[in-house]
Enzyme design. Structure first.
Site, PDB file in Angstrom:
ATOM      1  N   ARG A  99      42.459 -26.221 -70.402  1.00  0.00           N
ATOM      2  CA  ARG A  99      43.672 -26.296 -69.571  1.00  0.00           C
ATOM      3  C   ARG A  99      44.862 -26.411 -70.507  1.00  0.00           C
ATOM      4  O   ARG A  99      44.899 -27.271 -71.387  1.00  0.00           O
ATOM      5  CB  ARG A  99      43.608 -27.529 -68.648  1.00  0.00           C
ATOM      6  N   GLU A 107      49.433 -21.530 -58.180  1.00  0.00           N
ATOM      7  CA  GLU A 107      48.007 -21.391 -57.879  1.00  0.00           C
ATOM      8  C   GLU A 107      47.687 -20.010 -57.314  1.00  0.00           C
ATOM      9  O   GLU A 107      48.497 -19.391 -56.625  1.00  0.00           O
ATOM     10  CB  GLU A 107      47.580 -22.451 -56.846  1.00  0.00           C
ATOM     11  N   ARG A 151      38.023 -30.947 -68.728  1.00  0.00           N
ATOM     12  CA  ARG A 151      38.557 -29.765 -69.403  1.00  0.00           C
ATOM     13  C   ARG A 151      39.246 -30.157 -70.703  1.00  0.00           C
ATOM     14  O   ARG A 151      39.901 -31.195 -70.787  1.00  0.00           O
ATOM     15  CB  ARG A 151      39.561 -29.041 -68.487  1.00  0.00           C
TER      16      ARG A 151
END
Length: 290
Positions: A99, A107, A151
Site C-alpha cells: 500500500r 476507490e 500490507r
C-alpha cells in the site's frame, strides 16, 4: 641516663616504621587500581567514551532520515496492480501486497466488500496499471512497516534514489507522481510522515492546475442564465445543468466555484438542476450563489 636514651631510640624507630608504612600505602594504591583496570582491558576514559558512543548510536537509530539524506530501498518486481494505490510485488521470491504511503486514490468498485465506484477511481487504477505492472521498482519504508491488514507500507521509487531530495522525489517517486497528476489525494497517517509536507505541496499544485480528479467534474460554463436566472451554471455531460454537491456538508456549488473544486472525490455529488439539489436536502453555497 641510659633509660632515657633507649626510650628515645624506640620512639624514633616507631616513627620511622610508621613513615615507611605511610609511604608504601601512597605509592601502592594507585598501582593496584591501575592493575585492575588494565586487567579488565578498559580504562576510565575508554569506558566513558563507549557509554557516549552507545547513546549516540541509539539516538541515530531512532531518528527518521530527513529529505535530502541517504535513502535505503529494497528492489521489488511488480506482479499485479489491485487499484490506484495498492499493488502486489515480489521481493526475493516472496509475494507482498504493498500500500503506497501518504496518498489515497479514489476507490474502484468492490461489490463483495460493499464498496461503490468513486469518481476517477477507474482512471487512477488504469494509470497505475500502465505505469507499474511488470516493472522493477524500489521500495522505501518509513517508521511503521505494515498496516492493520498486514500490507507492506512503502514509497515506490521508479528509479533508485540517490539522496531523496525534493527534485528527486518529483522525478522518480510514484507516490509523488500520483499527486502531481491528480490521481490521488494526500492521506497522512503517523508515524509515516517523512514526505508529508512535500506531498501537501504537490497536491496543492495539482489542485490549482485542475489536474486529474481536481478537474474531473468541472465543465465549461454556459453563457445564458439557467434555472432561476443564475449565471455561470454549467452544462453536464447529458446536456442538463450541472451542480456539484458536498455529501459531507450538504452544500452545493457551481462547478467553477473554488469550494466545489476542493471537494474530496468521495464526497462529490452531481445534480442536473438547482431544484434537484435543493430537493435532495442540499443548500446553496453563499460564495458562488448557485
Amino acid at each position: 641516663m641510659p633509660y632515657d636514651r633507649s626510650f628515645v631510640r624506640l620512639k624514633v624507630m616507631l616513627l620511622v616504621f610508621a613513615l615507611c608504612l605511610a609511604l608504601a600505602g601512597c605509592t601502592g594504591g594507585p598501582s593496584a587500581g591501575t592493575g585492575k583496570q588494565q586487567a579488565s582491558g578498559i580504562t576510565a576514559g575508554a569506558a566513558q567514551h563507549q557509554a557516549v558512543s552507545a547513546v549516540s548510536e541509539s539516538t541515530n537509530q531512532q531518528n527518521t532520515p530527513a529529505i535530502g539524506e541517504g535513502v535505503k530501498v529494497v528492489p521489488a518486481a511488480v506482479t499485479s496492480v489491485a487499484d490506484g494505490d495498492t499493488l502486489h510485488v515480489k521481493i526475493n521470491g516472496r509475494e507482498e501486497k504493498v500500500r503506497l504511503i501518504g496518498v489515497n486514490t479514489p476507490e474502484i468498485a468492490h461489490p463483495d466488500l460493499g464498496i461503490k465506484e468513486q469518481p476517477y477511481g477507474k482512471e487512477a487504477a488504469a494509470y497505475t496499471q500502465k505505469r507499474l505492472a511488470g516493472r522493477q521498482v524500489y521500495l522505501e519504508l518509513d517508521v511503521g512497516e505494515r498496516d492493520k491488514y498486514g500490507r507492506l507500507l512503502a514509497y515506490v521509487w521508479l528509479e533508485k534514489p540517490a539522496n531523496g531530495s525534493e527534485a528527486e522525489v518529483r522525478a522518480k517517486m510514484y507516490n509523488a507522481e500520483l499527486l502531481l497528476n491528480g490521481y490521488a489525494q494526500v492521506m497522512t497517517i503517523p508515524p509515516n510522515v517523512k514526505y508529508a509536507d512535500l506531498f501537501v505541496k504537490l497536491q496543492k499544485e495539482a489542485r490549482e492546475a485542475s489536474k486529474g480528479l481536481w478537474g474531473a467534474a468541472v465543465t465549461a460554463p454556459v453563457s445564458a442564465p439557467a434555472y432561476g436566472g443564475k449565471s455561470g451554471s454549467a452544462v453536464g455531460k447529458q446536456g442538463g445543468t450541472l451542480y456539484i454537491g458536498n455529501a459531507k456538508s450538504k452544500i452545493f456549488h457551481l462547478p467553477t466555484c473554488e469550494w466545489a473544486q476542493k471537494i474530496a472525490p468521495q464526497n462529490r455529488v452531481e445534480f442536473k438542476s438547482r431544484d434537484e439539489a435543493i430537493n435532495a436536502g442540499y443548500r446553496p453555497c453563499k460564495v458562488c450563489q448557485p
